[in-house]
Design an enzyme around this catalytic site. Structure first.
Site, PDB file in Angstrom:
ATOM      1  N   GLU A  18       0.911  -0.944  -0.150  1.00 22.56           N
ATOM      2  CA  GLU A  18       0.094   0.499   0.227  1.00 22.56           C
ATOM      3  C   GLU A  18       0.679   1.225  -0.066  1.00 22.56           C
ATOM      4  OE1 GLU A  18      -3.808  -0.712   2.307  1.00 22.56           O
ATOM      5  OE2 GLU A  18      -2.229  -1.217   3.716  1.00 22.56           O
ATOM      6  N   TYR A  50     -14.450  26.305  -1.316  1.00 22.02           N
ATOM      7  CA  TYR A  50     -14.936  24.896  -1.569  1.00 22.02           C
ATOM      8  C   TYR A  50     -13.350  24.301  -2.549  1.00 22.02           C
ATOM      9  CZ  TYR A  50     -17.944  26.209  -4.889  1.00 22.02           C
ATOM     10  OH  TYR A  50     -18.648  26.925  -6.541  1.00 22.02           O
ATOM     11  N   ILE A  69      -6.299   4.895   8.189  1.00 23.24           N
ATOM     12  CA  ILE A  69      -8.047   5.274   7.438  1.00 23.24           C
ATOM     13  C   ILE A  69      -8.052   6.586   8.504  1.00 23.24           C
ATOM     14  CG2 ILE A  69      -7.879   4.672   5.400  1.00 23.24           C
ATOM     15  CD1 ILE A  69     -10.789   3.831   5.977  1.00 23.24           C
ATOM     16  N   GLU A  70      -8.556   5.697  10.170  1.00 19.87           N
ATOM     17  CA  GLU A  70      -9.074   6.408  10.604  1.00 19.87           C
ATOM     18  C   GLU A  70      -8.344   8.087  11.347  1.00 19.87           C
ATOM     19  OE1 GLU A  70     -10.671   2.855  11.798  1.00 19.87           O
ATOM     20  OE2 GLU A  70      -8.145   3.459  10.809  1.00 19.87           O
ATOM     21  N   LYS A  95     -12.185   3.765   1.246  1.00 21.57           N
ATOM     22  CA  LYS A  95     -10.981   3.394   0.856  1.00 21.57           C
ATOM     23  C   LYS A  95     -11.814   1.640  -0.657  1.00 21.57           C
ATOM     24  CE  LYS A  95      -6.797   1.111   2.104  1.00 21.57           C
ATOM     25  NZ  LYS A  95      -5.786   0.979   3.068  1.00 21.57           N
TER      26      LYS A  95
END
Length: 131
Positions: A18, A50, A69-70, A95
């Site tokens: 990864e 934005y 990913i937290e 993900k």
């Protein structure tokens, strides 16, 4: 204000492949802020840009890698709250190419934080958070 489906390539994850190969991450961000001043003035200076927000979020996704990913979600929430007009932000990190050896549609973690509040040791993530 919502920004959904922002896609950028990052090298986040716990596995060497990864980090080496990277993968696409998709982010949805919802910002809670008072839009009345911008509605009255019709001036970009009175609201969150934005486009600039999307650039900051993408830079975080493509930036230094994290294992979970937290952690990425927590960093992205911080980017959303960098504008003092934002009262709260909710970010979902998807993900879709997570290293799971089964058919699945998505893995996602959602983090929410209010302005001025920083969790003591971790992001406020949804139950069943995936890595």
């Amino acid at each position: 204000m919502a920004l959904t489906g922002l896609r950028a390539r990052g090298r986040h994850g716990v596995f060497a492949h990864e980090r080496r190969d990277g993968q696409d991450f998709v982010v949805d961000a919802v910002l809670e802020l008072n839009l009345s001043a911008a509605a009255r003035s019709d001036d970009l200076a009175d609201t969150v840009d934005y486009g600039a927000l999307a650039q900051r979020l993408a830079a975080t996704i493509t930036g230094p890698p994290v294992n979970l990913i937290e952690t990425l979600a927590d960093r992205l929430v911080g980017q959303c709250l960098a504008d003092p007009r934002v009262r709260a932000a909710t970010v979902t990190v998807h993900k879709p190419a997570a290293p799971i050896p089964l058919d699945f549609t998505d893995v996602a973690v959602t983090a929410r934080r209010t302005a001025g509040h920083r969790p003591a040791s971790h992001a406020d993530v949804s139950p069943g958070a995936a890595r």
